[in-house]
Design a protein around this motif. Structure first.
Motif, PDB file in Angstrom:
ATOM      1  N   SER A  50     -32.935   9.600  29.307  1.00  0.00           N
ATOM      2  CA  SER A  50     -32.020   8.315  28.284  1.00  0.00           C
ATOM      3  C   SER A  50     -32.938   7.027  27.976  1.00  0.00           C
ATOM      4  O   SER A  50     -34.002   6.797  28.992  1.00  0.00           O
ATOM      5  CB  SER A  50     -30.541   8.031  29.091  1.00  0.00           C
ATOM      6  OG  SER A  50     -30.027   9.168  29.539  1.00  0.00           O
ATOM      7  N   VAL A  51     -33.134   6.088  26.651  1.00  0.00           N
ATOM      8  CA  VAL A  51     -33.995   5.544  26.222  1.00  0.00           C
ATOM      9  C   VAL A  51     -32.859   4.567  25.507  1.00  0.00           C
ATOM     10  O   VAL A  51     -32.523   4.931  25.400  1.00  0.00           O
ATOM     11  CB  VAL A  51     -35.292   5.916  25.435  1.00  0.00           C
ATOM     12  CG1 VAL A  51     -36.308   4.984  25.038  1.00  0.00           C
ATOM     13  CG2 VAL A  51     -36.208   6.890  26.154  1.00  0.00           C
ATOM     14  N   PHE A  52     -33.298   3.516  26.217  1.00  0.00           N
ATOM     15  CA  PHE A  52     -32.712   2.574  25.634  1.00  0.00           C
ATOM     16  C   PHE A  52     -33.290   1.084  25.199  1.00  0.00           C
ATOM     17  O   PHE A  52     -34.115   0.651  25.600  1.00  0.00           O
ATOM     18  CB  PHE A  52     -31.094   1.630  26.819  1.00  0.00           C
ATOM     19  CG  PHE A  52     -31.083   2.595  27.312  1.00  0.00           C
ATOM     20  CD1 PHE A  52     -29.476   2.818  26.608  1.00  0.00           C
ATOM     21  CD2 PHE A  52     -31.213   3.231  28.413  1.00  0.00           C
ATOM     22  CE1 PHE A  52     -28.355   3.242  27.396  1.00  0.00           C
ATOM     23  CE2 PHE A  52     -30.153   4.473  28.895  1.00  0.00           C
ATOM     24  CZ  PHE A  52     -29.097   4.085  28.539  1.00  0.00           C
ATOM     25  N   LEU A  53     -33.099   0.430  23.489  1.00  0.00           N
ATOM     26  CA  LEU A  53     -34.190  -0.353  22.902  1.00  0.00           C
ATOM     27  C   LEU A  53     -33.450  -0.930  22.551  1.00  0.00           C
ATOM     28  O   LEU A  53     -32.105  -0.672  21.477  1.00  0.00           O
ATOM     29  CB  LEU A  53     -34.799   0.546  21.807  1.00  0.00           C
ATOM     30  CG  LEU A  53     -35.433   1.867  22.476  1.00  0.00           C
ATOM     31  CD1 LEU A  53     -36.102   2.622  21.139  1.00  0.00           C
ATOM     32  CD2 LEU A  53     -36.759   2.082  23.785  1.00  0.00           C
ATOM     33  N   TYR A  54     -33.632  -2.164  22.709  1.00  0.00           N
ATOM     34  CA  TYR A  54     -32.912  -3.879  22.113  1.00  0.00           C
ATOM     35  C   TYR A  54     -34.114  -4.182  20.967  1.00  0.00           C
ATOM     36  O   TYR A  54     -34.659  -4.769  21.744  1.00  0.00           O
ATOM     37  CB  TYR A  54     -32.590  -4.409  23.706  1.00  0.00           C
ATOM     38  CG  TYR A  54     -31.706  -5.437  23.302  1.00  0.00           C
ATOM     39  CD1 TYR A  54     -29.881  -5.731  23.395  1.00  0.00           C
ATOM     40  CD2 TYR A  54     -31.942  -6.506  23.097  1.00  0.00           C
ATOM     41  CE1 TYR A  54     -29.051  -6.213  23.082  1.00  0.00           C
ATOM     42  CE2 TYR A  54     -31.220  -7.968  22.710  1.00  0.00           C
ATOM     43  CZ  TYR A  54     -30.637  -7.593  22.738  1.00  0.00           C
ATOM     44  OH  TYR A  54     -28.704  -8.610  22.415  1.00  0.00           O
ATOM     45  N   ILE A  55     -32.781  -4.527  20.144  1.00  0.00           N
ATOM     46  CA  ILE A  55     -33.408  -5.868  19.460  1.00  0.00           C
ATOM     47  C   ILE A  55     -32.919  -7.134  19.512  1.00  0.00           C
ATOM     48  O   ILE A  55     -31.367  -6.817  19.590  1.00  0.00           O
ATOM     49  CB  ILE A  55     -33.131  -5.097  17.404  1.00  0.00           C
ATOM     50  CG1 ILE A  55     -31.706  -4.914  17.183  1.00  0.00           C
ATOM     51  CG2 ILE A  55     -34.536  -3.970  17.621  1.00  0.00           C
ATOM     52  CD1 ILE A  55     -32.081  -4.672  15.680  1.00  0.00           C
ATOM     53  N   PRO A  56     -32.970  -8.209  19.188  1.00  0.00           N
ATOM     54  CA  PRO A  56     -32.684  -9.509  19.400  1.00  0.00           C
ATOM     55  C   PRO A  56     -31.896  -9.597  17.899  1.00  0.00           C
ATOM     56  O   PRO A  56     -32.111  -9.957  17.113  1.00  0.00           O
ATOM     57  CB  PRO A  56     -33.677 -10.828  19.723  1.00  0.00           C
ATOM     58  CG  PRO A  56     -34.685 -10.030  19.450  1.00  0.00           C
ATOM     59  CD  PRO A  56     -34.877  -8.381  19.235  1.00  0.00           C
ATOM     60  N   ASN A  57     -31.205 -10.801  18.404  1.00  0.00           N
ATOM     61  CA  ASN A  57     -30.677 -11.908  17.437  1.00  0.00           C
ATOM     62  C   ASN A  57     -29.876 -10.800  16.389  1.00  0.00           C
ATOM     63  O   ASN A  57     -29.426 -11.857  15.296  1.00  0.00           O
ATOM     64  CB  ASN A  57     -31.350 -12.722  16.685  1.00  0.00           C
ATOM     65  CG  ASN A  57     -31.369 -13.268  17.865  1.00  0.00           C
ATOM     66  OD1 ASN A  57     -33.137 -13.031  17.767  1.00  0.00           O
ATOM     67  ND2 ASN A  57     -31.838 -13.938  18.761  1.00  0.00           N
ATOM     68  N   GLY A  58     -29.315  -9.475  16.297  1.00  0.00           N
ATOM     69  CA  GLY A  58     -28.587  -9.005  15.534  1.00  0.00           C
ATOM     70  C   GLY A  58     -29.191  -8.646  14.210  1.00  0.00           C
ATOM     71  O   GLY A  58     -30.723  -8.546  14.296  1.00  0.00           O
ATOM     72  N   VAL A  59     -29.057  -8.891  13.099  1.00  0.00           N
ATOM     73  CA  VAL A  59     -29.449  -8.172  11.787  1.00  0.00           C
ATOM     74  C   VAL A  59     -29.504  -8.842  10.197  1.00  0.00           C
ATOM     75  O   VAL A  59     -28.082  -9.437  10.479  1.00  0.00           O
ATOM     76  CB  VAL A  59     -29.503  -6.661  11.576  1.00  0.00           C
ATOM     77  CG1 VAL A  59     -30.012  -5.686  12.207  1.00  0.00           C
ATOM     78  CG2 VAL A  59     -27.157  -6.734  11.515  1.00  0.00           C
ATOM     79  N   ASN A  60     -29.648  -8.513   9.551  1.00  0.00           N
ATOM     80  CA  ASN A  60     -29.162  -9.639   8.141  1.00  0.00           C
ATOM     81  C   ASN A  60     -28.151  -8.012   8.225  1.00  0.00           C
ATOM     82  O   ASN A  60     -28.163  -7.352   7.080  1.00  0.00           O
ATOM     83  CB  ASN A  60     -30.070  -9.571   6.919  1.00  0.00           C
ATOM     84  CG  ASN A  60     -29.690  -9.812   5.719  1.00  0.00           C
ATOM     85  OD1 ASN A  60     -28.710 -10.482   5.947  1.00  0.00           O
ATOM     86  ND2 ASN A  60     -30.503  -9.758   5.117  1.00  0.00           N
ATOM     87  N   THR A  61     -27.027  -8.664   8.325  1.00  0.00           N
ATOM     88  CA  THR A  61     -25.797  -7.641   8.158  1.00  0.00           C
ATOM     89  C   THR A  61     -25.367  -7.068   6.992  1.00  0.00           C
ATOM     90  O   THR A  61     -24.752  -6.191   6.595  1.00  0.00           O
ATOM     91  CB  THR A  61     -24.303  -8.067   9.086  1.00  0.00           C
ATOM     92  OG1 THR A  61     -23.447  -7.348   9.074  1.00  0.00           O
ATOM     93  CG2 THR A  61     -23.729  -9.091   8.372  1.00  0.00           C
ATOM     94  N   LEU A  62     -26.021  -7.919   5.852  1.00  0.00           N
ATOM     95  CA  LEU A  62     -25.798  -7.712   4.143  1.00  0.00           C
ATOM     96  C   LEU A  62     -26.183  -6.713   3.861  1.00  0.00           C
ATOM     97  O   LEU A  62     -25.830  -6.400   2.948  1.00  0.00           O
ATOM     98  CB  LEU A  62     -25.800  -9.195   3.337  1.00  0.00           C
ATOM     99  CG  LEU A  62     -25.313 -10.785   3.852  1.00  0.00           C
ATOM    100  CD1 LEU A  62     -25.240 -12.160   3.262  1.00  0.00           C
ATOM    101  CD2 LEU A  62     -22.895 -10.222   3.923  1.00  0.00           C
ATOM    102  N   THR A  63     -27.199  -6.961   4.273  1.00  0.00           N
ATOM    103  CA  THR A  63     -28.525  -5.172   3.711  1.00  0.00           C
ATOM    104  C   THR A  63     -28.436  -4.341   4.603  1.00  0.00           C
ATOM    105  O   THR A  63     -29.266  -3.091   4.847  1.00  0.00           O
ATOM    106  CB  THR A  63     -29.420  -5.808   3.241  1.00  0.00           C
ATOM    107  OG1 THR A  63     -30.233  -6.570   4.873  1.00  0.00           O
ATOM    108  CG2 THR A  63     -29.646  -6.659   2.459  1.00  0.00           C
TER     109      THR A  63
END
Length: 459
Positions: A50-63
């Motif tokens: 199992s591998v867990f990869l985290y990106i911060p601050n969300g995304v540009n959810t509109l695109t």
């Protein structure tokens, strides 16, 4: 006397939990430890990773938003590089952590725990993260029960006592820890480890002696300290038990490539160096559980490679500015491109006639949907790999569309509402974490506030 069971005093943790009638994780007691502290004596099981990869601050959810559910979907622009992995990935829309809604601080700290957090972002006692429950099962036969990494930021892993485990950020240190030759002799290392253990024992005894004289708040602080001491003790004992087991031998060309001195001025190569180290750790069965924070939620994530010098936190607070949104989409695209590279590498290496990706489940995502107003429903979530573990891919699983009918990202404020409050209150990230726990033999019917596993991703 030869028929005496010398481990008869060991308690079965799962029986104890059921007998106590609670769903909360209990501290790991010595009588529950079994053989996990003498891992080299444990028979090798078929790896389930199992591998867990985290990106911060969300995304540009509109695109970011994929607008059609099921198999006949189109990847959105930021996810376009995943097209070559379509048969091995599942984007998921609509998930959330109920206890984190409206509390944007500490989203990263509870991504793998789902614990309640204070609204002001202050100190709190976390609960155990899913990766550590996996490590207790799948990590028993490996040198490292789990590997905690951070390209920028801090660890995603939390112990059963709710204490954050430290994360390693230096690539050379990671390589040497996994594959490097020890500079000291085995006897010297053993003496040092024994000395460290005896010192910790003495400190713990002294701390417990004064515990009765403390007030409630100080007792809590002392308990956290003693927990940290116990974690060091366990890791010290584990390190000593592996002293006589040689580390994997690495090809000199790989060693030269993986010990290069890189920094964040070469973000693409630096990220990929981390991913290559993760792949090699899995290939050599040095560990079966990895967590990695990609960048910090507070000040990380600039990507000079593509002409973006702003930190991701600043970009996420775009206030609707078209140029800021464009840059945010470009960083989203870059981050998914690196995920695609990681999946490429897991596919490129085989084990027992199947790609390494088939025995490795990968969760990539964020604890926030978008940063501008700190929406934390409809979390960006991608599950990949693990087909040999029972995962089913090649579809977009969407919990919003059955209730809203269709998306309208042209109405930015309307879509942000979808990302601020859950459309389906039963669509919980803990459900997905429960799937993943069960796929790697963690015997549990519940994780945090889960309702049930997600059936759509199971074969």
């Amino acid at each position: 006397m030869t028929n005496i069971n010398r481990n008869s005093w060991h308690l079965n943790r799962r029986q104890l939990l059921r007998g106590a009638g609670v769903s909360l994780a209990l501290p790991l007691l010595n009588c529950m430890a079994g053989t996990s502290r003498s891992a080299p004596e444990t028979a090798k099981s078929k790896p389930k990773r199992s591998v867990f990869l985290y990106i911060p601050n969300g995304v540009n959810t509109l695109t970011w938003q994929i607008e059609k559910a099921g198999k006949d979907f189109e990847f959105s622009k930021p996810m376009a590089s995943l097209e070559r992995h379509r048969a091995d990935v599942t984007p998921i829309s609509g998930l959330h952590h109920p206890k984190v809604l409206g509390k944007h601080h500490n989203c990263d700290k509870v991504w793998l725990t789902g614990a309640d957090v204070p609204s002001d972002g202050g100190a709190f006692r976390n609960s155990v993260s899913a990766d550590q429950l996996m490590a207790e099962v799948q990590g028993a036969a490996t040198r490292f029960s789990s590997l905690e990494l951070a390209i920028e930021g801090h660890s995603l892993a939390w112990s059963r006592d709710g204490i954050q485990l430290p994360a390693e950020r230096d690539t050379r240190t990671i390589f040497n820890m996994l594959f490097g030759v020890e500079k000291e002799s085995k006897s010297t290392i053993s003496r040092r480890l024994n000395r460290r253990s005896s010192i910790l024992d003495a400190v713990a005894d002294d701390a417990q002696r004064v515990n009765r004289q403390l007030g409630a708040e100080d007792r809590t602080k002392l308990d956290e300290y003693l927990t940290a001491v116990r974690q060091v003790e366990v890791r010290t004992q584990r390190a000593e038990s592996w002293l006589n087991i040689p580390k994997p031998k690495i090809d000199p060309a790989d060693e030269a490539r993986l010990t290069r001195k890189l920094n964040m001025s070469q973000v693409r190569e630096y990220y990929r160096l981390f991913y290559d180290l993760m792949v090699l750790a899995l290939r050599t069965d040095s560990t079966r559980v990895i967590t990695c924070m990609i960048c910090s939620e507070s000040n990380g994530g600039a990507i000079p490679d593509i002409g973006i010098s702003q930190a991701r936190h600043g970009l996420s607070h775009h206030n609707g500015d078209p140029e800021q949104l464009r840059r945010l989409t470009e960083t989203d695209t870059f981050l998914v491109d690196q995920l695609s590279y990681f999946l490429d590498q897991l596919k490129a290496h085989s084990e027992d006639g199947q790609p390494l990706l088939d025995s490795t489940q990968v969760l990539w995502g964020s604890g926030m949907a978008y940063g501008h107003s700190h929406g934390n429903a409809n979390l960006p979530t991608i599950l990949a790999g693990g087909r040999a573990l029972g995962h089913k891919h090649g579809q977009h699983v969407d919990f919003n569309l059955p209730k809203i009918g269709q998306y309208n990202v042209a109405d930015a404020n309307g879509h942000y509402r979808v990302c601020s409050r859950p459309v389906d209150t039963d669509a919980r990230l803990s459900n997905l974490l429960l799937n993943m726990l069960q796929r790697v033999d963690v015997e549990t019917e519940k994780f945090q506030d889960s309702v049930s596993p997600i059936s759509a991703i199971e074969k």
